[in-house]
Design a protein around this motif. Structure first.
Motif, PDB file in Angstrom:
ATOM      1  N   SER A  17       6.937  -4.368  32.617  1.00 37.52           N
ATOM      2  CA  SER A  17       7.286  -4.043  31.224  1.00 37.52           C
ATOM      3  C   SER A  17       7.156  -2.551  30.953  1.00 37.52           C
ATOM      4  O   SER A  17       7.950  -1.993  30.179  1.00 37.52           O
ATOM      5  CB  SER A  17       6.412  -4.845  30.261  1.00 37.52           C
ATOM      6  OG  SER A  17       5.048  -4.519  30.418  1.00 37.52           O
ATOM      7  N   GLY A  21       9.868  -0.124  29.630  1.00 34.32           N
ATOM      8  CA  GLY A  21       9.605   0.698  28.459  1.00 34.32           C
ATOM      9  C   GLY A  21       9.922   2.163  28.667  1.00 34.32           C
ATOM     10  O   GLY A  21      10.219   2.884  27.713  1.00 34.32           O
ATOM     11  N   HIS A  31      18.524  -3.519  25.575  1.00 27.86           N
ATOM     12  CA  HIS A  31      17.219  -4.019  26.031  1.00 27.86           C
ATOM     13  C   HIS A  31      17.352  -5.421  26.611  1.00 27.86           C
ATOM     14  O   HIS A  31      16.742  -5.737  27.643  1.00 27.86           O
ATOM     15  CB  HIS A  31      16.223  -4.041  24.872  1.00 27.86           C
ATOM     16  CG  HIS A  31      15.973  -2.695  24.280  1.00 27.86           C
ATOM     17  ND1 HIS A  31      15.476  -2.524  23.012  1.00 27.86           N
ATOM     18  CD2 HIS A  31      16.170  -1.449  24.770  1.00 27.86           C
ATOM     19  CE1 HIS A  31      15.363  -1.239  22.748  1.00 27.86           C
ATOM     20  NE2 HIS A  31      15.799  -0.564  23.796  1.00 27.86           N
ATOM     21  N   PHE A  90       6.158  -2.350  27.170  1.00 28.70           N
ATOM     22  CA  PHE A  90       7.514  -2.025  26.734  1.00 28.70           C
ATOM     23  C   PHE A  90       7.526  -1.038  25.575  1.00 28.70           C
ATOM     24  O   PHE A  90       8.445  -0.220  25.452  1.00 28.70           O
ATOM     25  CB  PHE A  90       8.234  -3.317  26.330  1.00 28.70           C
ATOM     26  CG  PHE A  90       9.660  -3.115  25.895  1.00 28.70           C
ATOM     27  CD1 PHE A  90      10.604  -2.559  26.758  1.00 28.70           C
ATOM     28  CD2 PHE A  90      10.076  -3.480  24.628  1.00 28.70           C
ATOM     29  CE1 PHE A  90      11.919  -2.370  26.361  1.00 28.70           C
ATOM     30  CE2 PHE A  90      11.383  -3.305  24.218  1.00 28.70           C
ATOM     31  CZ  PHE A  90      12.306  -2.744  25.091  1.00 28.70           C
TER      32      PHE A  90
END
Length: 394
Positions: A17, A21, A31, A90
């Motif tokens: 993540s 991110g 996304h 993220f």
């Protein structure tokens, strides 16, 4: 041993993540494309149908849909803590960047930098890849292709959050009528290690805060409670993603004198230049008003509804999606989601990124790197940034 396995799962979620991110530019639809590549295609943490159903659920819920999908994937992998870890990885890079921008870099104009344009072109390649992959599974017949086309046309011609919610409801009704007797062999169970009791508490807390925070704000007149209430309501009542929340935030803070119109617009420009969810714009606003502590408070407040809603619905979601009466409706919704994704792919992603033939040529190269050469997304992102900078020099 079980604790070690859980810790390993959490570390893996955090690593993946965080990488997303740091590299996920392009807004909520992009996304979803990055998640599809990272979590579904590469790690295979869930099957395509389950991912599509999770996306459909998050389209129904208010709040930042892409962040809720990420939280949901983390929660399915490692429980409520997994959702928090997935969110931190993220979201934290863009939160830190925007707080620093608010505190130190308010004279820097990055909105027109060449490398930013290159990252927008990367988003074109990523979203195109995701749409192709998902559409093969979710629109295999003419009926579902027609629903996707209807959603595409309607959401392109009437670009409002109400339109998006309305077309999803229409697609659900059409799917219920058309596919209620349809049998699908692939129906993997979604494992959600969250109890229904905890889920119920989350839903009660969501609605309770929505009612109690304004009352507490009036009763105490404390600035931090007023800030928390404004950001919490903005995160609770918005459908359609980050761009829709901006006018809500502007009405909450600019007319009341919390910050100037110029400061608001400068932060909006910076938010376009960082990866991760656009809702982290709240971190910038909070930092302008009350320093880094305000940035963290604003971030917690605007994303709290997303956590409460996704934790509150996920434990009930699997039994609903496996119900024969609901399956057909979901098939219709998933087809409509493809149309909505294609609509968002055209505007704003394509229209703000592909401005000249060289942009299209570069997008084709990036798409080939991702799809045919199967290079990692971070390589494609770095190539896009470098190529955008070179295009800017031409």
């Amino acid at each position: 041993m079980k604790n070690q396995t859980r810790l390993g799962a959490l570390l893996e979620i955090l690593m993946i993540s965080t990488r997303l991110g740091l590299t996920s530019f392009g807004g909520p639809v992009a996304h979803l494309g990055y998640f599809h590549t990272g979590y579904i295609r590469r790690k295979k943490w869930m099957d395509e149908k389950s991912y599509a159903d999770l996306v459909a659920l998050c389209q129904f819920l208010p709040g930042p849909a892409s962040s809720q999908v990420g939280i949901g994937i983390g929660a399915m992998r490692a429980g409520a803590i997994g959702g928090i870890v997935s969110f931190i990885g993220f979201t934290l890079p863009s939160v830190i960047a925007l707080i620093l921008f608010a505190l130190l870099l308010n004279q820097l104009d990055v909105s027109n930098a060449g490398w930013i344009h290159g990252l927008k072109i990367v988003a074109v390649a990523v979203v195109a890849h995701a749409i192709l992959g998902m559409s093969q599974k979710l629109t295999p017949d003419l009926s579902r292709k027609a629903l996707a086309l209807l959603a595409l046309v309607v959401t392109l011609l009437w670009q409002t959050a109400v339109t998006q919610v309305g077309i999803i409801l229409i697609a659900a009704l059409a799917g219920f009528i058309l596919f209620k007797n349809h049998a699908e062999s692939e129906d993997a169970e979604i494992c959600v290690p969250i109890s229904k009791t905890f889920a119920t508490v989350c839903l009660v807390l969501f609605f309770s805060l929505l009612v109690l925070l304004p009352l507490l704000r009036e009763a105490t007149a404390l600035n931090w409670i007023a800030m928390f209430d404004s950001f919490y309501r903005s995160g609770s009542l918005v459908f359609g993603g980050g761009h829709v929340v901006l006018p809500l935030l502007e009405r909450e803070f600019v007319p009341t004198g919390w910050l100037s119109e110029e400061a608001f617009l400068a932060g909006y420009g910076a938010a376009q230049a960082v990866p991760g969810p656009l809702f982290t714009f709240a971190a910038y606003l909070g930092a302008v008003m009350s320093g880094w502590q305000g940035g963290l408070l604003a971030t917690a407040a605007i994303f709290l509804p997303a956590f409460l809603l996704i934790y509150g619905t996920l434990p009930f979601w699997d039994s609903l999606r496996r119900n024969p009466k609901i399956k057909g409706a979901l098939m219709g919704v998933n087809a409509a989601v493809i149309g909505i994704l294609i609509s968002a792919f055209y505007h704003p992603i394509w229209t703000s990124s592909i401005l000249a033939p060289i942009d299209f040529a570069f997008a084709a190269v990036l798409f080939s790197m991702l799809v045919y050469w199967k290079l990692p997304p971070w390589v494609v992102v770095l190539t896009g940034a470098a190529g955008g900078w070179l295009i800017g020099l031409v």
